[in-house]
Design a protein around this motif. Sequence first.
Motif, PDB file in Angstrom:
ATOM      1  N   ILE A 188      18.123 -16.770 -50.532  1.00 41.82           N
ATOM      2  CA  ILE A 188      18.193 -17.665 -50.177  1.00 41.82           C
ATOM      3  C   ILE A 188      18.439 -19.580 -50.997  1.00 41.82           C
ATOM      4  N   ARG A 189      16.707 -18.608 -51.750  1.00 39.65           N
ATOM      5  CA  ARG A 189      15.830 -19.700 -52.488  1.00 39.65           C
ATOM      6  C   ARG A 189      16.136 -19.501 -54.052  1.00 39.65           C
ATOM      7  N   ASP A 190      17.084 -18.900 -54.445  1.00 39.83           N
ATOM      8  CA  ASP A 190      17.429 -19.194 -55.819  1.00 39.83           C
ATOM      9  C   ASP A 190      19.094 -18.962 -56.127  1.00 39.83           C
ATOM     10  N   ASP A 191      19.537 -19.045 -57.227  1.00 47.04           N
ATOM     11  CA  ASP A 191      20.797 -19.067 -57.526  1.00 47.04           C
ATOM     12  C   ASP A 191      21.376 -17.600 -58.243  1.00 47.04           C
ATOM     13  N   SER A 192      20.251 -16.628 -58.247  1.00 47.65           N
ATOM     14  CA  SER A 192      21.349 -14.585 -57.996  1.00 47.65           C
ATOM     15  C   SER A 192      22.870 -14.567 -57.411  1.00 47.65           C
ATOM     16  N   PRO A 193      23.142 -14.129 -58.223  1.00 44.40           N
ATOM     17  CA  PRO A 193      24.350 -13.946 -58.044  1.00 44.40           C
ATOM     18  C   PRO A 193      24.379 -13.095 -56.746  1.00 44.40           C
ATOM     19  N   PRO A 194      25.586 -12.806 -55.773  1.00 45.51           N
ATOM     20  CA  PRO A 194      25.164 -12.047 -54.862  1.00 45.51           C
ATOM     21  C   PRO A 194      25.332 -10.739 -55.073  1.00 45.51           C
ATOM     22  N   ALA A 195      25.131  -9.478 -54.014  1.00 45.15           N
ATOM     23  CA  ALA A 195      25.565  -8.524 -54.472  1.00 45.15           C
ATOM     24  C   ALA A 195      26.213  -7.874 -53.479  1.00 45.15           C
ATOM     25  N   ALA A 196      27.646  -6.435 -53.761  1.00 40.97           N
ATOM     26  CA  ALA A 196      28.387  -6.400 -52.290  1.00 40.97           C
ATOM     27  C   ALA A 196      28.856  -4.903 -52.262  1.00 40.97           C
ATOM     28  N   GLU A 197      28.937  -4.383 -51.569  1.00 41.32           N
ATOM     29  CA  GLU A 197      29.096  -3.016 -51.263  1.00 41.32           C
ATOM     30  C   GLU A 197      30.564  -2.983 -50.246  1.00 41.32           C
ATOM     31  N   SER A 198      30.975  -2.133 -50.056  1.00 47.68           N
ATOM     32  CA  SER A 198      32.622  -1.937 -49.278  1.00 47.68           C
ATOM     33  C   SER A 198      32.100  -0.467 -48.552  1.00 47.68           C
ATOM     34  N   PHE A 199      32.511  -0.257 -47.569  1.00 52.07           N
ATOM     35  CA  PHE A 199      32.437   0.508 -46.488  1.00 52.07           C
ATOM     36  C   PHE A 199      34.549   0.784 -46.070  1.00 52.07           C
ATOM     37  N   LEU A 200      34.968   1.836 -46.048  1.00 55.20           N
ATOM     38  CA  LEU A 200      36.594   2.258 -44.922  1.00 55.20           C
ATOM     39  C   LEU A 200      36.203   3.017 -44.495  1.00 55.20           C
ATOM     40  N   VAL A 201      36.516   1.747 -43.083  1.00 51.35           N
ATOM     41  CA  VAL A 201      35.719   2.006 -41.841  1.00 51.35           C
ATOM     42  C   VAL A 201      36.580   2.176 -40.740  1.00 51.35           C
ATOM     43  N   GLY A 202      36.846   2.485 -39.524  1.00 56.44           N
ATOM     44  CA  GLY A 202      38.192   2.740 -38.605  1.00 56.44           C
ATOM     45  C   GLY A 202      37.299   1.457 -37.602  1.00 56.44           C
ATOM     46  N   PRO A 203      38.498   0.713 -36.606  1.00 54.03           N
ATOM     47  CA  PRO A 203      37.790  -0.858 -36.165  1.00 54.03           C
ATOM     48  C   PRO A 203      37.299  -0.211 -35.313  1.00 54.03           C
ATOM     49  N   ALA A 204      36.552   1.014 -34.690  1.00 50.90           N
ATOM     50  CA  ALA A 204      34.649   0.342 -34.086  1.00 50.90           C
ATOM     51  C   ALA A 204      33.387   0.970 -34.918  1.00 50.90           C
ATOM     52  N   THR A 205      33.040   0.404 -35.191  1.00 52.35           N
ATOM     53  CA  THR A 205      31.959   0.165 -36.227  1.00 52.35           C
ATOM     54  C   THR A 205      30.543  -0.520 -35.284  1.00 52.35           C
ATOM     55  N   THR A 206      29.748   0.198 -35.094  1.00 51.58           N
ATOM     56  CA  THR A 206      28.663  -1.180 -35.398  1.00 51.58           C
ATOM     57  C   THR A 206      27.103  -1.090 -35.556  1.00 51.58           C
ATOM     58  N   LEU A 207      25.916  -2.120 -35.973  1.00 53.60           N
ATOM     59  CA  LEU A 207      25.343  -2.301 -37.065  1.00 53.60           C
ATOM     60  C   LEU A 207      24.173  -2.454 -36.338  1.00 53.60           C
ATOM     61  N   TYR A 208      23.337  -1.396 -37.354  1.00 55.82           N
ATOM     62  CA  TYR A 208      21.618  -1.625 -36.812  1.00 55.82           C
ATOM     63  C   TYR A 208      20.777  -1.589 -38.002  1.00 55.82           C
ATOM     64  N   SER A 209      20.070  -3.087 -37.875  1.00 63.59           N
ATOM     65  CA  SER A 209      19.063  -2.903 -38.724  1.00 63.59           C
ATOM     66  C   SER A 209      18.031  -2.771 -38.570  1.00 63.59           C
TER      67      SER A 209
END
Length: 254
Positions: A188-209
């Motif tokens: 949020i404080r510089d203009d470095s390009p965003p980074a991303a990865e994708s995951f092929l999953v089903g409809p029920a997924t839960t996130l914890y961090s």
Amino acid sequence: MPPVSAEDYSATNIQVIGVDEADFVKNDGKYIYLISDGALVIIDAYPAEQARIISTTPIRESPAEIFLEGDRLVVFASGNDEIFIKPAGSIAPVPYWRQATKALVFDISDRSAPDLERTISMTGSYYDSRMIGDYVYTITTEPVDYYSDDPIVPMVKERDDQEINPDVYYFDMSYPYYLYQTITSFNIRDDSPPAAESFLVGPATTLYSSQSNMYLAYQRTIPARAGTRCARLSRSRLPRLNTTRKAPSSTSFQ
């Protein structure tokens, strides 16, 4: 000299100290920041008897949640993007509309005039997000669609000349249909390009961090092999798939 603020004020309820979660309202003890009627509204709220709205910034898309970190504020908004794809056998690219999530990063050093510094567009609907330090991690989901038998893969972009088609990871599971779940990170404080990865999953997924890892828990529904699997991603500028583990039961909301 910093503005006088309240000594005690409430913040967003979070699961893990140091891992912020987005909300439709935030405050810093002096100002209240909220989404109202399609706009970002900033209120000078302390002292209470002198409270007043000091700025209202319309958001073109449909705003939902925000992050606040010092003089930076992120608004998540939903809309649609026109992209151009080139199907097999086509001479020229053709337009294609798809749902998109926008991350609008504002400099709010002057609360009376928020300044939009950058806009990051991620295909898919907004699912969840976390902020750790100066990095925001956003999860978007979208169905696996096709155009003339060619799969349409997730896309992240900030400018027309800066498009990312993330690598897609697949877990050993079977579902009646699949979704792309894309994790995009940006500073949020510089203009470095965003980074991303994708995951092929089903409809029920839960996130914890946690502060060092992100976890995606997903269900296996085949009766003989039913249960929960958890994918651990090491947290960095670009989350990396680290390992997966199996559990015999289902997940609850986290």
